[in-house]
Design a protein around this motif. Structure first.
Motif, mmCIF file in Angstrom:
data_model
loop_
_atom_site.group_PDB
_atom_site.id
_atom_site.type_symbol
_atom_site.label_atom_id
_atom_site.label_comp_id
_atom_site.label_asym_id
_atom_site.label_seq_id
_atom_site.Cartn_x
_atom_site.Cartn_y
_atom_site.Cartn_z
ATOM 1 N N SER A 110 -7.761 1.665 -2.445
ATOM 2 C CA SER A 110 -8.295 0.928 -1.622
ATOM 3 C C SER A 110 -7.813 1.820 -0.067
ATOM 4 C CB SER A 110 -6.999 0.298 -1.800
ATOM 5 O OG SER A 110 -5.343 1.138 -0.830
ATOM 6 N N PHE A 111 -7.686 1.128 0.907
ATOM 7 C CA PHE A 111 -7.579 1.712 2.306
ATOM 8 C C PHE A 111 -6.030 1.278 2.558
ATOM 9 C CE2 PHE A 111 -12.523 -0.164 3.145
ATOM 10 C CZ PHE A 111 -12.939 0.849 2.359
ATOM 11 N N ASN A 112 -5.949 0.794 1.965
ATOM 12 C CA ASN A 112 -3.859 1.498 2.502
ATOM 13 C C ASN A 112 -3.350 2.361 3.257
ATOM 14 O OD1 ASN A 112 -3.611 -1.692 2.004
ATOM 15 N ND2 ASN A 112 -3.329 -1.586 0.312
ATOM 16 N N PRO A 113 -2.487 3.155 3.359
ATOM 17 C CA PRO A 113 -2.230 4.834 4.033
ATOM 18 C C PRO A 113 -0.863 4.364 2.529
ATOM 19 C CG PRO A 113 -1.192 2.845 5.110
ATOM 20 C CD PRO A 113 -1.775 2.226 4.230
ATOM 21 N N ASN A 114 -1.072 5.775 2.374
ATOM 22 C CA ASN A 114 -0.796 6.674 1.380
ATOM 23 C C ASN A 114 0.839 7.462 2.139
ATOM 24 O OD1 ASN A 114 -2.675 7.108 -0.607
ATOM 25 N ND2 ASN A 114 -3.762 8.446 1.343
ATOM 26 N N THR A 115 2.126 7.423 0.629
ATOM 27 C CA THR A 115 3.106 7.790 1.102
ATOM 28 C C THR A 115 3.680 9.129 0.541
ATOM 29 O OG1 THR A 115 3.785 6.948 -1.093
ATOM 30 C CG2 THR A 115 4.436 5.794 0.452
ATOM 31 N N GLU A 116 2.164 10.153 0.269
ATOM 32 C CA GLU A 116 2.374 11.412 -0.355
ATOM 33 C C GLU A 116 0.940 12.070 0.051
ATOM 34 O OE1 GLU A 116 2.262 12.053 -4.478
ATOM 35 O OE2 GLU A 116 1.371 10.254 -5.194
#
Ligand code: PMP
Length: 297
Positions: A110-116
């Motif tokens: 997806s184009f969603n942000p990553n948490t890592e």
């Protein structure tokens, strides 16, 4: 080119690992969309025989700025990554080397942000270059990315498709390297290096805004000041360049390398007689921490 063999190690998130045994995620957002950031750094064997990473703090600070500008989680301090880089160099028995850190993301289509994020540091041998070879440069039909569409001050992997296209075009036409203009048609930079030109003993370089403001460019500005060579930063056209006496690229990998010509225009002053050549020599001495010769009585 051979970047690694069965003995080579790299640093991956705190561990020194054999390069041949490491793997990456084929579902990664970085691979699919070019969403990663990197640095290009050099280390040198100094005149005193030590291994020294040139402008280490500046490069790792820029890596952090690149990552945070692009909303990537960033896990390490500059100090930690400098130490890691020296560890990898030593483990690979390298002094004159290229150091390539990359910060990249996990599996995410997806184009969603990553948490890592992951951080790798790779090294390979690279001899200092600074030869007398002069480049035949071509004005590219490709322009640099529009800063309204990209965070061009970040070293993001995806931006480098632009650099690759410009290099392919130049080399396909028999030139050594490309010079790209910005979206307004002013001269900007090479695919992986900034540029200066010399006219009547003065240096000129494209102002920041539509270029990657390089660490080598900053070093050249300092050296010019030390040497008493005047420098102007401004907006220049390809036509201005064709009235110049000399020109050069500067960048971590390129160091300071003179131009023979731009398109069908050959620079009229012999490289050895230019102010640019003095900058090249001073840069070469600086990176190896050469001490000024002691005067003998
Ligand atoms: N411009 C571009 C597009 C580059 O990729 C580079 C290399 N990082 C440079 C300029 C020169 O930057 P530096 O001197 O920091 O290596």
């Amino acid at each position: 080119a051979s970047y690694y063999n069965e003995h080579t190690v790299l640093w991956l998130d705190g561990k020194i690992l054999k390069a041949a045994d490491t793997k990456t995620d084929l579902y990664g957002q970085s691979l699919h969309y070019g969403y990663s950031v990197f640095e290009g750094i050099r280390s040198y064997r100094t005149a005193a025989g030590k291994t020294k990473i040139f402008k280490a703090i500046e490069h790792f600070d820029r890596l952090q700025r690149s990552a945070t500008t692009l909303n990537m989680p960033y896990r390490y301090t500059t100090e930690e990554l400098i130490k890691a880089s020296y560890d990898v160099l030593e483990s690979n028995n390298l002094q004159d080397a290229y150091i390539r850190p990359v910060v990249y993301g996990p599996a995410n289509m997806s184009f969603n942000p990553n948490t890592e994020s992951f951080t790798v540091i790779q090294t390979w041998e690279m001899a200092p270059f600074l030869g007398e070879k002069l480049l035949r440069v071509m004005t590219s039909s490709f322009q640099r990315p529009n800063p309204k569409g990209f965070k061009i001050e970040a070293k993001a992997a995806g931006h480098y498709v632009n650099s690759i296209m410009a290099s392919h075009e130049a080399k396909g036409k028999g030139f050594d390297e490309a010079l790209l203009t910005d979206m307004n048609g002013f001269i900007a930079e090479g695919p992986g290096a900034n540029m200066f030109f010399e006219k009547a003993g003065r240096l000129h370089t494209p102002a920041t805004g539509n270029i990657l403001p390089g660490i080598t460019r900053a070093t050249v500005l300092e050296l010019a000041e030390d040497l008493g060579i005047p420098v102007e930063q401004g907006q220049y056209t390809p036509a201005d360049l064709k009235q110049a006496d000399a020109a050069f690229f500067c960048g971590t990998a390129a160091e300071v390398i003179g131009w023979h010509s731009i398109d069908d225009y050959t620079f009229p002053i012999s490289w050895k007689d230019t102010q640019s050549r003095k900058i090249q020599q001073a840069y070469k001495d600086l990176v190896i921490e050469k001490q000024p010769k002691l005067e003998t009585i």
